[in-house]
Design a protein around this motif. Structure first.
Motif, PDB file in Angstrom:
ATOM      1  N   LYS A 181       0.834  -1.189   0.000  1.00  9.13           N
ATOM      2  CA  LYS A 181       0.000   0.000   0.000  1.00  9.13           C
ATOM      3  C   LYS A 181       0.880   1.254   0.000  1.00  9.13           C
ATOM      4  N   GLY A 182       0.560   2.175  -0.892  1.00  2.00           N
ATOM      5  CA  GLY A 182       1.302   3.423  -0.989  1.00  2.00           C
ATOM      6  C   GLY A 182       2.434   3.398  -1.983  1.00  2.00           C
ATOM      7  N   VAL A 183       2.816   2.204  -2.490  1.00  3.02           N
ATOM      8  CA  VAL A 183       3.887   2.113  -3.493  1.00  3.02           C
ATOM      9  C   VAL A 183       3.277   2.326  -4.872  1.00  3.02           C
ATOM     10  N   PRO A 184       3.736   3.306  -5.641  1.00  4.58           N
ATOM     11  CA  PRO A 184       3.146   3.573  -6.959  1.00  4.58           C
ATOM     12  C   PRO A 184       3.444   2.466  -7.964  1.00  4.58           C
ATOM     13  N   HIS A 185       2.569   2.358  -8.959  1.00  4.93           N
ATOM     14  CA  HIS A 185       2.791   1.375 -10.026  1.00  4.93           C
ATOM     15  C   HIS A 185       4.083   1.676 -10.772  1.00  4.93           C
ATOM     16  N   LEU A 186       4.669   0.649 -11.348  1.00  7.76           N
ATOM     17  CA  LEU A 186       5.829   0.862 -12.213  1.00  7.76           C
ATOM     18  C   LEU A 186       5.407   1.711 -13.400  1.00  7.76           C
ATOM     19  N   VAL A 187       6.177   2.763 -13.696  1.00  6.63           N
ATOM     20  CA  VAL A 187       5.914   3.528 -14.910  1.00  6.63           C
ATOM     21  C   VAL A 187       6.458   2.722 -16.091  1.00  6.63           C
ATOM     22  N   VAL A 188       5.997   3.038 -17.289  1.00  7.47           N
ATOM     23  CA  VAL A 188       6.380   2.286 -18.482  1.00  7.47           C
ATOM     24  C   VAL A 188       7.894   2.216 -18.634  1.00  7.47           C
ATOM     25  N   TYR A 189       8.584   3.314 -18.366  1.00  7.44           N
ATOM     26  CA  TYR A 189      10.018   3.386 -18.635  1.00  7.44           C
ATOM     27  C   TYR A 189      10.828   2.539 -17.651  1.00  7.44           C
ATOM     28  N   THR A 190      10.401   2.500 -16.396  1.00  9.15           N
ATOM     29  CA  THR A 190      11.082   1.645 -15.425  1.00  9.15           C
ATOM     30  C   THR A 190      10.855   0.179 -15.764  1.00  9.15           C
ATOM     31  N   ALA A 191       9.617  -0.177 -16.088  1.00 12.37           N
ATOM     32  CA  ALA A 191       9.304  -1.559 -16.462  1.00 12.37           C
ATOM     33  C   ALA A 191      10.084  -1.966 -17.709  1.00 12.37           C
ATOM     34  N   PHE A 192      10.181  -1.052 -18.665  1.00 10.70           N
ATOM     35  CA  PHE A 192      10.891  -1.354 -19.911  1.00 10.70           C
ATOM     36  C   PHE A 192      12.384  -1.544 -19.661  1.00 10.70           C
ATOM     37  N   PHE A 193      12.935  -0.798 -18.722  1.00 14.38           N
ATOM     38  CA  PHE A 193      14.353  -0.959 -18.384  1.00 14.38           C
ATOM     39  C   PHE A 193      14.615  -2.367 -17.834  1.00 14.38           C
ATOM     40  N   TYR A 194      13.823  -2.788 -16.848  1.00 20.34           N
ATOM     41  CA  TYR A 194      14.010  -4.128 -16.287  1.00 20.34           C
ATOM     42  C   TYR A 194      13.696  -5.207 -17.320  1.00 20.34           C
ATOM     43  N   PHE A 195      12.677  -4.970 -18.139  1.00 21.47           N
ATOM     44  CA  PHE A 195      12.291  -5.876 -19.216  1.00 21.47           C
ATOM     45  C   PHE A 195      13.474  -6.117 -20.149  1.00 21.47           C
ATOM     46  N   SER A 196      14.129  -5.049 -20.568  1.00 16.13           N
ATOM     47  CA  SER A 196      15.256  -5.161 -21.505  1.00 16.13           C
ATOM     48  C   SER A 196      16.494  -5.726 -20.835  1.00 16.13           C
ATOM     49  N   LEU A 197      16.695  -5.388 -19.562  1.00 10.08           N
ATOM     50  CA  LEU A 197      17.862  -5.895 -18.839  1.00 10.08           C
ATOM     51  C   LEU A 197      17.831  -7.417 -18.748  1.00 10.08           C
ATOM     52  N   SER A 198      16.699  -7.976 -18.350  1.00 12.55           N
ATOM     53  CA  SER A 198      16.611  -9.434 -18.222  1.00 12.55           C
ATOM     54  C   SER A 198      16.735 -10.114 -19.580  1.00 12.55           C
ATOM     55  N   GLY A 199      16.107  -9.523 -20.601  1.00 12.35           N
ATOM     56  CA  GLY A 199      16.203 -10.102 -21.942  1.00 12.35           C
ATOM     57  C   GLY A 199      17.623 -10.117 -22.458  1.00 12.35           C
ATOM     58  N   THR A 200      18.382  -9.059 -22.175  1.00  6.98           N
ATOM     59  CA  THR A 200      19.770  -8.981 -22.625  1.00  6.98           C
ATOM     60  C   THR A 200      20.639 -10.009 -21.914  1.00  6.98           C
ATOM     61  N   VAL A 201      20.446 -10.166 -20.602  1.00  5.46           N
ATOM     62  CA  VAL A 201      21.241 -11.146 -19.837  1.00  5.46           C
ATOM     63  C   VAL A 201      21.007 -12.557 -20.385  1.00  5.46           C
ATOM     64  N   VAL A 202      19.746 -12.910 -20.621  1.00  2.00           N
ATOM     65  CA  VAL A 202      19.427 -14.237 -21.154  1.00  2.00           C
ATOM     66  C   VAL A 202      20.024 -14.417 -22.557  1.00  2.00           C
ATOM     67  N   ALA A 203      19.911 -13.376 -23.387  1.00  2.00           N
ATOM     68  CA  ALA A 203      20.433 -13.460 -24.746  1.00  2.00           C
ATOM     69  C   ALA A 203      21.943 -13.669 -24.755  1.00  2.00           C
ATOM     70  N   VAL A 204      22.655 -12.951 -23.897  1.00  2.00           N
ATOM     71  CA  VAL A 204      24.118 -13.080 -23.837  1.00  2.00           C
ATOM     72  C   VAL A 204      24.509 -14.479 -23.368  1.00  2.00           C
ATOM     73  N   ILE A 205      23.849 -14.977 -22.329  1.00  2.00           N
ATOM     74  CA  ILE A 205      24.177 -16.310 -21.811  1.00  2.00           C
ATOM     75  C   ILE A 205      23.930 -17.391 -22.868  1.00  2.00           C
ATOM     76  N   LEU A 206      22.746 -17.367 -23.496  1.00  2.00           N
ATOM     77  CA  LEU A 206      22.405 -18.388 -24.493  1.00  2.00           C
ATOM     78  C   LEU A 206      23.328 -18.329 -25.706  1.00  2.00           C
ATOM     79  N   ASN A 207      23.650 -17.127 -26.155  1.00  2.00           N
ATOM     80  CA  ASN A 207      24.476 -17.030 -27.366  1.00  2.00           C
ATOM     81  C   ASN A 207      25.928 -17.375 -27.102  1.00  2.00           C
ATOM     82  N   ILE A 208      26.418 -17.135 -25.900  1.00  2.00           N
ATOM     83  CA  ILE A 208      27.766 -17.599 -25.569  1.00  2.00           C
ATOM     84  C   ILE A 208      27.799 -19.127 -25.553  1.00  2.00           C
ATOM     85  N   ILE A 209      26.717 -19.744 -25.047  1.00  2.00           N
ATOM     86  CA  ILE A 209      26.628 -21.212 -25.107  1.00  2.00           C
ATOM     87  C   ILE A 209      26.613 -21.677 -26.558  1.00  2.00           C
TER      88      ILE A 209
END
Length: 403
Positions: free
Chosen positions: A268-296
Motif C-alpha cells: 500500500k502506498g507504493v506507486p505502479h511501475l511507470v512504463v520506462y522503469t518496467a521497460f528498463f528491467y524488461f530489456s535488462l533481463s532479456g539482454t542477460v538471457v540473450a548473452v548467456i544463451l548465445n555464448i553457449i
C-alpha cells in the motif's frame, strides 16, 4: 516524465513501432543469408537493444518533475516494487528467447511465414489475456473478430510454407535432372567461397549470382548462408516458429501486469511501475538471457551452424553495423509499443504484430523470397497478407482509453 495520454498519440506510437519492429527481423535474416553467424549477430543486436531502452528511460522517463503518484525513472529504481519488477523481467526473458528462436526458424520457413505465424499466435493468446487484464477497455465486439482473422492468417501462413517448400523441391529436382547434384551437398560444397563473402555489410556477392527464385539461386544461397537447410526436415522450422509464437504471446501480458498491478501485489502506498522503469528491467533481463544463451551457442552451435569462439566474435566486423542497427530499431519499437499500450490498452497495442507486413515487403524486395513460385503459392501469400491487413485494421478500431 512524458506520458502518452491521447488516443491519437497512442496510435501514432503504434504505427512508428510497427515500422521499426517489422524492419529489424529483415536485417537479421539478411545477415544470416549472407553468411554471418547468428550467434555473432544476436550478441551485437542485444547490446544496442538494451542501450535503446536505457536511452528511452533516461530521456522520456526523466522529462518533467517527479510526483508521488508518477515518479520519474531514477526515483522509482530505489522503491520497493519488486513483485512488478519480476513480471517485467519475466516478459523480457520470454521475448528474448522468442526472438532468438525466430533467428533459427527463418532459414527453414522464410521470413514472411515465420513473422506472420508468430505474430498471429501472439495476438490470439496475448491479446485475449490483455483484454481481461485491462478491465475490458477495448470493444470486445470488434476486438475478437480481429483475433479470429489473425487465427485464419496462421493457417494460411502454414499453407504458404508448405506450398513454397513444394515449389523449391520441384526446382531442385528439375536441376538435378540436368546432372547437377544439389540434393545432398557435402560439407565442402556448402562452405562459402571467399568471393561470396567479401563484405557481408555491403552485400557484395559473386559475379555469377543467379536470378532470385531459380534453382541455381537456391543452391548459391545454401552455400552462402550460415544455417544449412538442405536435407533437413522443414517441419523443424515450423516447430521452432510455433514455440517462438508461444513465447511472444506471454511478454505483453507480463508487461501489462508489471505496469498496472492488476493482481495487487505492491504494498500500500507504493506507486505502479511507470512504463520506462518496467521497460528498463524488461530489456535488462532479456539482454542477460540473450548473452548467456548465445555464448553457449558459440561453443555448442544449434541446427548445424558453425562452431566459433568469443575471440572470433569480437573480431567479426562484417555486418556488425547492420546488427547494431537492428537492436536499436527493436529497442525503440518495443518502447513505443508499450507507451501506446499504456494509453490505449495493451490489447489494441498488439496491432503492432502487423509487423509481418513490413517484414514481408523487405523479404520480397531485398531477399527475393517467393520469386518464381507457383500460382498457388502466390494466391495463398496474398490471402495471408490480406487477412493480416484486415485483422490489424479491426484491432486498431477496438482501441479504448485507460482512465
Amino acid at each position: 516524465m512524458y506520458v502518452v495520454e491521447s488516443k491519437g498519440g497512442a496510435i501514432a506510437c503504434m504505427l512508428l513501432s510497427l515500422f521499426f519492429l517489422g524492419t529489424w527481423p529483415a536485417i537479421l535474416a539478411m545477415l544470416e543469408r549472407r553468411g554471418r553467424l547468428p550467434q555473432h549477430t544476436y550478441l551485437d543486436y542485444s547490446i544496442t537493444n538494451f542501450l535503446a531502452a536505457v536511452l528511452i528511460a533516461l530521456t522520456f522517463g526523466q522529462i518533467g518533475s517527479s510526483t508521488p503518484e508518477e515518479p520519474n525513472f531514477l526515483t522509482q529504481l530505489s522503491q520497493d516494487n519488486w513483485p512488478c519488477v519480476l513480471f517485467a523481467m519475466a516478459g523480457g526473458v520470454v521475448l528474448s528467447i522468442g526472438n532468438l528462436a525466430t533467428q533459427y526458424a527463418w532459414p527453414f520457413v522464410g521470413l514472411a511465414v515465420v513473422e506472420v505465424v508468430t505474430s498471429s499466435i501472439t495476438v490470439v493468446i496475448g491479446t485475449t489475456f490483455n483484454y481481461f487484464l485491462d478491465d475490458k477497455i477495448n470493444k470486445a465486439e470488434i476486438l475478437f473478430p480481429g483475433v479470429a482473422c489473425f487465427l485464419i492468417a496462421v493457417c494460411l501462413g502454414s499453407a504458404v510454407h508448405s506450398s513454397n517448400a513444394a515449389d523449391n523441391k520441384a526446382k531442385l529436382e528439375s536441376m538435378a535432372t540436368d546432372h547437377v547434384d544439389v540434393e545432398k551437398p557435402s560439407n565442402a560444397s556448402v562452405i562459402p567461397s571467399e568471393a561470396g563473402l567479401k563484405d557481408v555489410e555491403g552485400g557484395n556477392g559473386p559475379a555469377h549470382s543467379a536470378k532470385a527464385g531459380t534453382a541455381k539461386y537456391l543452391v548459391q544461397l545454401e552455400n552462402r548462408r550460415s544455417i544449412k537447410v538442405f536435407g533437413k526436415n522443414t517441419f523443424i522450422g515450423l516447430g521452432i516458429t510455433f514455440f517462438a509464437g508461444l513465447c511472444f504471446s506471454l511478454f505483453s501480458p507480463a508487461f501489462n501486469l508489471a505496469t498496472n498491478d492488476q493482481w495487487h501485489l505492491l504494498k500500500k502506498g507504493v506507486p505502479h511501475l511507470v512504463v520506462y522503469t518496467a521497460f528498463f528491467y524488461f530489456s535488462l533481463s532479456g539482454t542477460v538471457v540473450a548473452v548467456i544463451l548465445n555464448i553457449i551457442f558459440i561453443y555448442r552451435p544449434a541446427l548445424g551452424s558453425q562452431k566459433t569462439s568469443f575471440r572470433a566474435y569480437v573480431t567479426d566486423w562484417n555486418g556488425r553495423g547492420w546488427a547494431l542497427l537492428a537492436g536499436v530499431l527493436c529497442g525503440f519499437g518495443n518502447g513505443l509499443q508499450f507507451m501506446g499500450g499504456q494509453a490505449a490498452g495493451y490489447a489494441a497495442a498488439d496491432a503492432v504484430q502487423a509487423l509481418p507486413l513490413v517484414s514481408t515487403f523487405w523479404g520480397i524486395l531485398l531477399m527475393g523470397e517467393y520469386r518464381k513460385s507457383s500460382r498457388r503459392t502466390y494466391v495463398l501469400l496474398c490471402s495471408m497478407l490480406f487477412m493480416f491487413i484486415l485483422a490489424v485494421a479491426i484491432l486498431m478500431a477496438s482501441s479504448g482509453h485507460r482512465k
